[in-house]
Motif scaffolding. Structure first.
Motif, mmCIF file in Angstrom:
data_model
loop_
_atom_site.group_PDB
_atom_site.id
_atom_site.type_symbol
_atom_site.label_atom_id
_atom_site.label_comp_id
_atom_site.label_asym_id
_atom_site.label_seq_id
_atom_site.Cartn_x
_atom_site.Cartn_y
_atom_site.Cartn_z
ATOM 1 N N ILE A 99 0.907 -1.076 0.084
ATOM 2 C CA ILE A 99 -0.026 -0.140 -0.067
ATOM 3 C C ILE A 99 0.899 1.228 0.000
ATOM 4 N N VAL A 100 2.044 1.352 0.823
ATOM 5 C CA VAL A 100 2.693 2.323 0.773
ATOM 6 C C VAL A 100 3.378 2.620 -0.704
ATOM 7 N N PHE A 101 3.923 1.590 -1.239
ATOM 8 C CA PHE A 101 4.741 1.785 -2.513
ATOM 9 C C PHE A 101 3.322 2.163 -3.685
ATOM 10 N N THR A 102 2.525 1.403 -3.549
ATOM 11 C CA THR A 102 1.134 2.020 -4.495
ATOM 12 C C THR A 102 0.908 3.570 -4.160
ATOM 13 N N GLU A 103 0.527 3.908 -2.984
ATOM 14 C CA GLU A 103 0.267 5.444 -2.720
ATOM 15 C C GLU A 103 1.225 6.441 -3.344
ATOM 16 N N LEU A 104 2.640 5.929 -3.138
ATOM 17 C CA LEU A 104 3.857 6.892 -3.332
ATOM 18 C C LEU A 104 3.868 6.743 -4.845
ATOM 19 N N GLY A 105 3.402 5.899 -5.707
ATOM 20 C CA GLY A 105 3.440 5.722 -7.078
ATOM 21 C C GLY A 105 4.449 5.060 -7.901
ATOM 22 N N PHE A 106 5.046 4.172 -7.082
ATOM 23 C CA PHE A 106 5.942 3.364 -7.771
ATOM 24 C C PHE A 106 5.570 2.630 -8.851
ATOM 25 N N SER A 107 6.191 2.498 -9.988
ATOM 26 C CA SER A 107 5.507 2.114 -11.241
ATOM 27 C C SER A 107 5.527 0.403 -11.131
ATOM 28 N N PHE A 108 6.748 -0.003 -10.565
ATOM 29 C CA PHE A 108 7.080 -1.442 -10.442
ATOM 30 C C PHE A 108 5.976 -2.209 -9.724
ATOM 31 N N VAL A 109 5.159 -1.496 -8.904
ATOM 32 C CA VAL A 109 4.136 -2.023 -8.390
ATOM 33 C C VAL A 109 2.765 -2.426 -9.152
ATOM 34 N N PHE A 110 2.797 -1.340 -10.063
ATOM 35 C CA PHE A 110 1.606 -1.310 -10.741
ATOM 36 C C PHE A 110 1.741 -2.620 -12.065
ATOM 37 N N GLU A 111 2.784 -2.879 -12.356
ATOM 38 C CA GLU A 111 3.049 -3.929 -13.237
ATOM 39 C C GLU A 111 2.698 -5.299 -12.702
ATOM 40 N N TYR A 112 2.781 -5.474 -11.597
ATOM 41 C CA TYR A 112 2.357 -6.676 -10.784
ATOM 42 C C TYR A 112 0.957 -6.650 -10.163
ATOM 43 N N PHE A 113 0.662 -5.542 -9.866
ATOM 44 C CA PHE A 113 -0.463 -5.445 -8.960
ATOM 45 C C PHE A 113 -1.553 -4.418 -9.697
ATOM 46 N N TYR A 114 -1.917 -4.430 -10.937
ATOM 47 C CA TYR A 114 -2.554 -3.303 -11.755
ATOM 48 C C TYR A 114 -3.965 -3.087 -11.253
ATOM 49 N N PHE A 115 -4.415 -3.858 -10.436
ATOM 50 C CA PHE A 115 -5.734 -3.667 -9.770
ATOM 51 C C PHE A 115 -5.532 -2.296 -8.844
ATOM 52 N N MET A 116 -4.504 -2.307 -8.280
ATOM 53 C CA MET A 116 -4.167 -1.262 -7.185
ATOM 54 C C MET A 116 -4.056 0.171 -7.859
ATOM 55 N N LYS A 117 -4.141 0.247 -9.148
ATOM 56 C CA LYS A 117 -4.083 1.453 -9.848
ATOM 57 C C LYS A 117 -5.519 2.396 -9.815
#
Length: 154
Positions: free
Chosen positions: A52-70
């Motif tokens: 969640i912290v990486f998602t809210e900070l906008g790290f792009s590598f997280v969205f590659e694997y957890f696209y639903f968090m976008k």
């Protein structure tokens, strides 16, 4: 309320919930047995809090694997899941974490329902268009009705 205000409040709730989730996972590691189910639950608390912290900070590598968090609906279901697994205790930090994630869940649900098109347009880099071409015939959209490929050469 304004989209940006709601988004800011929900993001703060999500951050605070993630911080509490990380604190909860790390703090409870000191008082559990390795072979109990709480060991794995606390491990997931740490992993989910970091996600969640990486998602809210906008790290792009997280969205590659957890696209639903976008998107808001994905965050809504994820926050709801975390709220459910943290409600199962009388420990006050878990209950506080569950409350923050419940507020975040409902906030993301409101964002998804009322501002989903705006969010999707922001993702695509354009503006939300009320008359999308998916409901118009091909003649009105200046696109060919059928794409015909050339015959293969033998």
């Amino acid at each position: 309320m304004d989209y940006e205000k709601i988004k800011k409040v929900v993001k703060i709730c999500h951050f605070v919930g993630a911080g509490l989730l990380l604190f909860l996972g790390i703090a409870e590691f000191t008082r559990i047995d390795v072979f109990s189910g709480d060991f794995f639950l606390n491990l997931y608390f740490i992993l989910f809090g970091g996600l969640i912290v990486f998602t809210e900070l906008g790290f792009s590598f997280v969205f590659e694997y957890f696209y639903f968090m976008k998107f808001s609906f994905g965050k809504c279901f994820f926050a709801g899941f975390i709220a459910i697994i943290t409600f199962g205790s009388t420990y006050w930090v878990r209950l506080l974490t569950a409350i923050f994630f419940t507020v975040a869940c409902f906030g993301f649900l409101i964002l998804g329902i009322f501002y989903g098109k705006k969010e999707l347009a922001d993702e695509e880099g354009g503006e939300a268009k009320p008359n999308a071409p998916e409901n118009k015939p091909a003649a009105e959209t200046n696109k060919p009705a059928d794409l015909q490929l050339p015959a293969p050469q033998v």
